[in-house]
Design a protein around this motif. Structure first.
Motif, PDB file in Angstrom:
ATOM      1  N   HIS A   1       0.853  -1.195   0.000  1.00 36.08           N
ATOM      2  CA  HIS A   1       0.000   0.000   0.000  1.00 36.08           C
ATOM      3  C   HIS A   1       0.886   1.242   0.000  1.00 36.08           C
ATOM      4  CE1 HIS A   1      -2.850   3.045   1.364  1.00 36.08           C
ATOM      5  NE2 HIS A   1      -3.837   2.194   1.052  1.00 36.08           N
ATOM      6  N   PRO A   2       0.571   2.232  -0.818  1.00 37.69           N
ATOM      7  CA  PRO A   2       1.452   3.416  -0.939  1.00 37.69           C
ATOM      8  C   PRO A   2       1.645   4.197   0.349  1.00 37.69           C
ATOM      9  CG  PRO A   2      -0.659   3.769  -2.057  1.00 37.69           C
ATOM     10  CD  PRO A   2      -0.588   2.311  -1.731  1.00 37.69           C
ATOM     11  N   ASP A   3       0.695   4.074   1.301  1.00 40.16           N
ATOM     12  CA  ASP A   3       0.811   4.830   2.548  1.00 40.16           C
ATOM     13  C   ASP A   3       1.274   3.982   3.734  1.00 40.16           C
ATOM     14  OD1 ASP A   3      -0.034   7.149   1.289  1.00 40.16           O
ATOM     15  OD2 ASP A   3      -2.147   6.792   1.726  1.00 40.16           O
ATOM     16  N   TYR A   4       1.657   2.718   3.475  1.00 39.12           N
ATOM     17  CA  TYR A   4       2.120   1.888   4.583  1.00 39.12           C
ATOM     18  C   TYR A   4       3.643   1.968   4.680  1.00 39.12           C
ATOM     19  CZ  TYR A   4       2.623  -1.851   7.927  1.00 39.12           C
ATOM     20  OH  TYR A   4       2.924  -2.554   9.058  1.00 39.12           O
ATOM     21  N   GLN A   5       4.116   2.117   5.905  1.00 40.57           N
ATOM     22  CA  GLN A   5       5.561   2.178   6.154  1.00 40.57           C
ATOM     23  C   GLN A   5       5.953   1.138   7.196  1.00 40.57           C
ATOM     24  OE1 GLN A   5       6.456   6.174   7.380  1.00 40.57           O
ATOM     25  NE2 GLN A   5       6.435   6.990   5.298  1.00 40.57           N
ATOM     26  N   ILE A   6       7.027   0.430   6.908  1.00 44.58           N
ATOM     27  CA  ILE A   6       7.587  -0.509   7.882  1.00 44.58           C
ATOM     28  C   ILE A   6       8.669   0.225   8.660  1.00 44.58           C
ATOM     29  CG2 ILE A   6       8.837  -2.675   8.184  1.00 44.58           C
ATOM     30  CD1 ILE A   6       7.586  -3.629   5.569  1.00 44.58           C
ATOM     31  N   ILE A   7       8.478   0.325   9.964  1.00 45.38           N
ATOM     32  CA  ILE A   7       9.393   1.104  10.798  1.00 45.38           C
ATOM     33  C   ILE A   7      10.382   0.172  11.480  1.00 45.38           C
ATOM     34  CG2 ILE A   7       9.569   2.691  12.753  1.00 45.38           C
ATOM     35  CD1 ILE A   7       6.774   3.670  12.097  1.00 45.38           C
ATOM     36  N   ASP A   8      11.666   0.452  11.271  1.00 50.68           N
ATOM     37  CA  ASP A   8      12.751  -0.345  11.855  1.00 50.68           C
ATOM     38  C   ASP A   8      12.618  -1.821  11.532  1.00 50.68           C
ATOM     39  OD1 ASP A   8      13.948   1.879  12.887  1.00 50.68           O
ATOM     40  OD2 ASP A   8      13.211   1.615  14.926  1.00 50.68           O
ATOM     41  N   GLY A   9      12.112  -2.128  10.336  1.00 49.29           N
ATOM     42  CA  GLY A   9      12.063  -3.511   9.871  1.00 49.29           C
ATOM     43  C   GLY A   9      10.960  -4.355  10.467  1.00 49.29           C
ATOM     44  N   VAL A  10      10.036  -3.742  11.213  1.00 51.83           N
ATOM     45  CA  VAL A  10       8.960  -4.491  11.868  1.00 51.83           C
ATOM     46  C   VAL A  10       7.609  -3.956  11.409  1.00 51.83           C
ATOM     47  CG1 VAL A  10       7.946  -5.196  14.068  1.00 51.83           C
ATOM     48  CG2 VAL A  10      10.416  -4.881  13.872  1.00 51.83           C
ATOM     49  N   CYS A  11       6.722  -4.863  10.977  1.00 50.53           N
ATOM     50  CA  CYS A  11       5.372  -4.490  10.558  1.00 50.53           C
ATOM     51  C   CYS A  11       4.479  -4.404  11.793  1.00 50.53           C
ATOM     52  CB  CYS A  11       4.807  -5.523   9.589  1.00 50.53           C
ATOM     53  SG  CYS A  11       5.923  -5.942   8.233  1.00 50.53           S
ATOM     54  N   THR A  12       3.708  -3.329  11.907  1.00 51.75           N
ATOM     55  CA  THR A  12       2.883  -3.101  13.090  1.00 51.75           C
ATOM     56  C   THR A  12       1.429  -2.871  12.689  1.00 51.75           C
ATOM     57  OG1 THR A  12       4.794  -2.053  14.146  1.00 51.75           O
ATOM     58  CG2 THR A  12       2.650  -1.749  15.195  1.00 51.75           C
ATOM     59  N   PHE A  13       0.517  -3.514  13.417  1.00 54.55           N
ATOM     60  CA  PHE A  13      -0.914  -3.380  13.147  1.00 54.55           C
ATOM     61  C   PHE A  13      -1.670  -3.314  14.472  1.00 54.55           C
ATOM     62  CE2 PHE A  13       0.903  -5.490   9.499  1.00 54.55           C
ATOM     63  CZ  PHE A  13       0.317  -4.840   8.427  1.00 54.55           C
ATOM     64  N   PHE A  14      -2.822  -2.620  14.437  1.00 55.30           N
ATOM     65  CA  PHE A  14      -3.722  -2.554  15.578  1.00 55.30           C
ATOM     66  C   PHE A  14      -4.835  -3.583  15.380  1.00 55.30           C
ATOM     67  CE2 PHE A  14      -2.017   1.791  15.245  1.00 55.30           C
ATOM     68  CZ  PHE A  14      -1.500   1.954  16.521  1.00 55.30           C
ATOM     69  N   VAL A  15      -5.220  -4.244  16.464  1.00 54.13           N
ATOM     70  CA  VAL A  15      -6.325  -5.202  16.420  1.00 54.13           C
ATOM     71  C   VAL A  15      -7.330  -4.823  17.504  1.00 54.13           C
ATOM     72  CG1 VAL A  15      -7.003  -7.618  16.642  1.00 54.13           C
ATOM     73  CG2 VAL A  15      -4.809  -7.031  15.577  1.00 54.13           C
ATOM     74  N   VAL A  16      -8.582  -4.559  17.089  1.00 55.92           N
ATOM     75  CA  VAL A  16      -9.652  -4.213  18.038  1.00 55.92           C
ATOM     76  C   VAL A  16     -10.915  -5.005  17.676  1.00 55.92           C
ATOM     77  CG1 VAL A  16      -8.755  -1.896  18.474  1.00 55.92           C
ATOM     78  CG2 VAL A  16     -10.397  -2.257  16.631  1.00 55.92           C
ATOM     79  N   PRO A  17     -11.770  -5.285  18.638  1.00 59.30           N
ATOM     80  CA  PRO A  17     -13.034  -5.965  18.323  1.00 59.30           C
ATOM     81  C   PRO A  17     -14.017  -4.981  17.676  1.00 59.30           C
ATOM     82  CG  PRO A  17     -12.903  -5.486  20.676  1.00 59.30           C
ATOM     83  CD  PRO A  17     -11.588  -5.079  20.087  1.00 59.30           C
ATOM     84  N   GLY A  18     -14.614  -5.373  16.571  1.00 64.96           N
ATOM     85  CA  GLY A  18     -15.516  -4.479  15.863  1.00 64.96           C
ATOM     86  C   GLY A  18     -16.838  -4.299  16.569  1.00 64.96           C
ATOM     87  N   ASP A  19     -17.484  -3.185  16.233  1.00 61.32           N
ATOM     88  CA  ASP A  19     -18.816  -2.882  16.738  1.00 61.32           C
ATOM     89  C   ASP A  19     -18.864  -2.860  18.265  1.00 61.32           C
ATOM     90  OD1 ASP A  19     -21.464  -2.180  16.474  1.00 61.32           O
ATOM     91  OD2 ASP A  19     -22.180  -4.258  16.424  1.00 61.32           O
TER      92      ASP A  19
END
Length: 386
Positions: free
Chosen positions: A352-370
């Motif tokens: 994705h053009p706006d995704y950046q990997i910082i210091d070689g580690v991929c980071t994502f947030f996980v939350v329960p929907g609704d």
């Protein structure tokens, strides 16, 4: 006919005794042995300064030590040092002391001083004081360039320090003085054998370094071909400062350790370390090797399908309910929150053009929907203005 002899009085009896010091008679055996050990002939250790002052015999003998020319005194101390050296390891410190006293006399005899330096080096060689060995041998060679023992002891010390070229040079220089010196020849063989080992170790190190650089180059090429953006944490922070965004919590993970992106040399596929953040409970997980062809649905099912984590007190973190987000970092704009399709490949997200990997580690947030929390979490990002 017997005669009557006059019994001598005490004074005449004392006068008949031989002149000189008389043996003391001790009723106490321990006291007798203690006095005996104070006699120079029976001493087993070097006397202290106090003992020198209290013992007249020692003081007299000590004065004799310094009776003579500097060369004679230095020779005497050298000989005493030699005796101590021959006495074994327990006497080494005394040997060094005697050699040092010999050098303190500053005798006007270069050969004598060179011998003393070389002898003191021999003691320090046994003690493993290799720097002192080298200093004394250098002084000996300066005073007497043909001192083979100094070259020999320098070579042994240098070999012990793994300074192979220098050790070999000392052997060669010594053999120029005495080409038939057996000890130097044997030492030279030891140095050459060690040189072979060191050279082989260096060759392997260079091969490994060349392979590492080649692997790194292939890895960088694979990342560039995919169009994946990688930045350092410092660069990402500068981008946030330029956009006046709110300060965000750090995303470094204590379990990250040495986990890095890896390239499969056979398939050419990439595996990434991925950190999943659960901001609602301030928890996190590390997926050490997330294959670029895997989806979040695959991993979430394994992590939350059969058994929920202990911190999920409300039991709402079920695979079909979880939503995955990442911070989109467009240049000149504050971070935005973008949701990730759980069935998308990791590779599609990283490209994705706006995704950046910082210091070689991929980071994502996980939350329960609704949930109220997920709404509040998304709202924080929507309030940000460029």
């Amino acid at each position: 006919m017997p005669t009557i002899k006059e019994i001598p009085d005490e004074e005449s009896s004392a006068a008949s005794l031989p002149a000189g010091p008389q043996m003391k008679h001790h009723d106490n055996h321990d006291q007798f042995m203690e006095d005996l050990m104070k006699t120079p002939l029976f001493m087993k250790t070097m006397p202290t300064e106090q003992e020198m002052e209290e013992n007249e015999t020692l003081a007299a003998l000590h004065s004799l030590i310094y009776d003579g020319t500097p060369e004679e005194i230095a020779t005497n101390f050298k000989n005493q040092g030699n005796d101590c050296f021959q006495g074994g390891r327990s006497q080494y410190k005394h040997a060094i002391s005697y050699y040092t006293k010999a050098l303190d006399q500053k005798a006007d005899d270069a050969k004598l001083n060179a011998t003393i330096y070389a002898n003191r080096a021999a003691v320090n060689l046994e003690l493993g004081n290799y720097r002192k060995v080298l200093n004394d041998c250098a002084a000996a060679i300066t005073l007497q360039p043909e001192n083979v023992k100094a070259y020999y002891r320098s070579a042994k010390a240098l070999l012990a320090l793994d300074k192979i070229p220098e050790a070999l040079d000392c052997c060669e220089r010594g053999l120029k003085v005495d080409a038939d010196n057996v000890a130097l020849k044997k030492e030279r063989e030891k140095v050459l054998k060690r040189k072979q080992v060191v050279d082989e170790m260096e060759r392997r190190r260079q091969e490994q370094e060349a392979k590492r650089k080649e692997d790194d180059l292939r890895l960088q090429e694979a990342i560039m071909v995919r169009g994946i953006k990688m930045v350092s944490r410092q660069q990402a922070q500068r981008d946030d400062e330029d956009s006046d965004a709110e300060e965000q919590p750090g995303i470094a993970h204590p379990l990250q350790g040495d986990h890095r992106v890896k390239l499969d040399p056979v398939t050419g596929a990439l595996t990434w370390p991925v950190i999943l953040l659960y901001p609602q409970y301030n928890e996190s997980d590390l997926i050490a090797a997330f294959h670029e062809e895997d989806t979040f649905a695959d991993h979430l099912q394994l992590m939350f399908g059969e058994e929920r984590p202990g911190w999920d007190v409300e039991q709402i973190y079920s695979p079909d309910r979880l939503e995955v987000y990442f911070e989109a970092r467009a240049e000149g704009k504050p971070p935005m929150l973008l949701r990730v399709g759980n069935k998308l490949r990791l590779l599609d997200i990283l490209k994705h053009p706006d995704y950046q990997i910082i210091d070689g580690v991929c980071t994502f947030f996980v939350v329960p929907g609704d949930t109220d929390y997920s709404k509040t979490f998304r709202r924080k990002y929507k309030k940000r203005k460029p």
